[in-house]
Scaffold this motif. Structure first.
Motif: not given
Lengths: 281, 329
Positions: A8, A12, A19, A22-23, B105, B108-109, B111-112, B116, B221-226, B229
């Motif tokens: 996982r 991630d 991402c 992409a930015a 893309v 993605g931006i 989400i970034f 992030l 406990g999820c990761t960022t991606w989880e 999504r």
């Protein structure tokens, strides 16, 4: 670390990387476009551009004076016609017709016009103005731009007026101020910077518009201030010069493109700063 | 405004009836000015539809529905033969490829930017992406014509052609020769142009996700991606689809960025590296010199484009309205 968690984590990290990529991708394009524009545009940017008219074919003398003046005239006229209409229409939506059926219909249609292809607007003005007037004209070009301005200004006006607290309006009404003055003296004043932002954004939007001018204002090789004739303008001039075989014309196209882009970016940034001031308050 | 205060002053402090009637008149005038301006939006839409139908009528009468599936475009033949298949194909293919690139893309931006990015970098990057949306489309077209086209034709296109040479289906899609003017080049420029629309709407709708939902997911406990999504994207699905459709509406109707680099060829080719045309590019490059049936045919193309974008944009708005209602309650 147990293997499921490790997987996982790996996933991630990969997605995070994508991402960020992409930015970087998005920002890179902006940088690339600006760098090529500056590099090619600055090379030809000199006083001649602002003092001389577009050159005849083959000539290596000349500037963009007529195109710059034409663009200014048509942009100012377009915004001058479109902005008040959009402003009043937005006022109706936010002040008079809040719970109206008509309002939701107009808002919906306006949102569609906001993103409608600008070439369609050109076709509309061609049929509605150019054909009856029997000729391409600067006024047709300005009207095409005005049709693009209206939805932008309407949208921001409505949004900004809706942000004005109702208590202000109620207080003014309680003092006996009639409705129209409550709007003009209180609501407009409270939302002023927002309203200006809308007009600036609309100006930025039409300053570089090309498609609706292609067959409304057309272009003109000479200097002209007449609104009944074709008028030179920067975007269409660039359009013609890019596809020309002359190196000097291409150079002029780059310089013109740099001028437009800098103007539009300055208007955009100005609008954003005004808007940011407002939300910070 | 000035006129009004004069009216009030003229009425004098004691003439109450006169002042009230002046107020009433001012109120009524202002109400109707704003109401008529608002209605003018409907008139514009009506005007667009009527003028397109009137202009397109001769071509409609001449070609009927066969306009839709005729590939030949020969305006100077006698009588002119006009078919919309080439431009329609080009419009749909370029928009499809553009969305294929821009959706991942753009998301993605987004989400970034929302999950992030360090706080101090958020504004500059957000602003850079929005400025991309502000650059006039003719600049994209010019840049594509002088810079991107030659670059792709010398690097990316030969590479793809070599890789997929001899592979069934893909070999036909990525068939040579490389070209400065092609459907793919136009699609890539379109993708760059619509990227900001997808990003800024996605950022807006991502912000509507209640923080407590995300915190709960991180808490177990999820990761960022989880989190993205399983919480953010399901919660905002309708809004994302709305944003994507809005961008699609833009891509379908974009004119100047495409006209320079698509090559204006009405022939349909299976390769995306071959020149083609779109509805808007065909109108932009031929309309000013057209007349009679040819012009009417171009207006009919415009009508088709308008109907297409109208439904896409209306769909987008309905999706976004649904999300607004959800966020409002």
């Amino acid at each position: 670390m147990n293997p499921i968690y490790a997987r996982r984590r790996r996933k991630d990290i990969v997605i995070r990387g994508l991402c960020i990529g992409a930015a970087a991708f998005g920002v890179t394009w902006l940088a690339l476009i600006l760098i090529t524009l500056l590099y090619n545009g600055l090379a030809g940017l000199n006083l001649q551009i602002f003092t001389e008219n577009t050159p005849p074919p083959g000539s290596n003398e000349g500037g963009l004076l007529n195109a710059i003046v034409g663009s200014l005239i048509m942009t100012v006229l377009g915004v001058g016609i479109g902005a008040p209409l959009g402003l009043f229409a937005g006022t109706y939506l936010a002040e008079y017709g809040r719970n109206d059926k008509l309002t939701s219909v107009i808002r919906f249609i306006n949102d569609i016009l906001l993103s409608a292809p600008s070439i369609i607007i050109g076709l509309f003005i061609y049929g509605a103005v150019v054909v009856p007037m029997r000729g391409f004209s600067a006024i047709a070009g300005s009207l095409a731009l005005a049709v693009i301005v209206i939805p932008v200004v309407l949208r921001t006006t409505e949004d900004m007026l809706l942000l004005v607290p109702n208590a202000l309006r109620e207080a003014a009404s309680a003092l006996g101020l009639p409705r129209s003055l409550v709007i003009k003296r209180i609501a407009y004043r409270a939302a002023r910077s927002g309203l200006i932002t809308g007009v600036l954004l609309a100006t930025a939007r039409v300053a570089g518009e090309t498609a609706p001018l292609l067959f409304t204002a057309l272009s003109n090789q000479f200097f002209s201030l007449s609104l009944n004739k074709t008028m030179a303008n920067l975007p269409v001039t660039i359009n013609n010069f890019v596809q020309s075989p002359y190196a000097y014309w291409k150079q002029l196209a780059w310089s013109g493109a740099l001028l437009i882009t800098l103007t539009v970016l300055a208007l955009n940034i100005g609008a954003r700063i005004l808007g940011a001031e407002r939300t910070a308050k | 405004m000035a006129v009004q205060s004069d009216v009030i002053d003229d009425a004098g402090p004691y003439d109450r009836a006169k002042a009230l009637s002046a107020f009433k008149l001012g109120d009524l005038t202002f109400y109707w000015i704003t109401r008529l301006s608002a209605i003018s939006v409907l008139l514009i839409l009506g005007g667009i539809i009527v003028s397109l139908i009137v202009g397109a009528f001769p071509a409609m009468k001449e070609y009927g529905f066969s306009f839709l599936w005729t590939q030949r475009w020969a305006p100077s033949a006698d009588p002119p033969v006009l078919g919309a298949l080439g431009p329609m194909y080009g419009t749909l293919v370029t928009s499809f490829i553009a969305m294929l690139i821009a959706i991942p893309v753009g998301l993605g931006i987004a989400i970034f930017l929302t999950e992030l990015c360090p706080q101090w970098l958020r504004r500059p990057i957000g602003m850079a992406v929005e400025l991309l949306a502000g650059i006039p489309s003719i600049i994209y077209g010019m840049w594509g014509f002088f810079v991107l086209g030659p670059f792709l034709a010398n690097t990316f296109q030969p590479f793809m052609i070599r890789i997929f040479d001899g592979v069934p289906v893909l070999g036909a899609i990525f068939a040579g020769p490389p070209s400065y003017l092609s459907l793919f080049n136009a699609a890539l420029i379109l993708a760059i142009m619509v990227l900001p629309f997808i990003t800024s709407i996605s950022v807006d709708v991502f912000k509507t996700v209640p923080p407590v939902l995300k915190e709960a997911a991180y808490g177990v406990g999820c990761t960022t991606w989880e989190v993205v999504r399983s919480v953010v994207i399901p919660y905002t699905r309708v809004g994302i689809i709305g944003g994507v459709m809005l961008a699609l509406g833009r891509a379908l109707g974009e004119t100047m960025a495409v006209t320079f680099i698509i090559g204006n060829s009405f022939r349909i080719s299976s390769s995306i590296f071959a020149p083609g045309t779109t509805i808007s590019a065909a109108i932009a490059s031929e309309f000013a010199e057209s007349d009679g049936l040819h012009q009417s045919g171009l207006i009919l193309l415009g009508l088709l484009l308008f109907v297409l974008t109208f439904f896409v944009l209306a769909g987008a708005r309905l999706m976004l309205l649904r999300l607004e209602k959800k966020a409002g309650k």
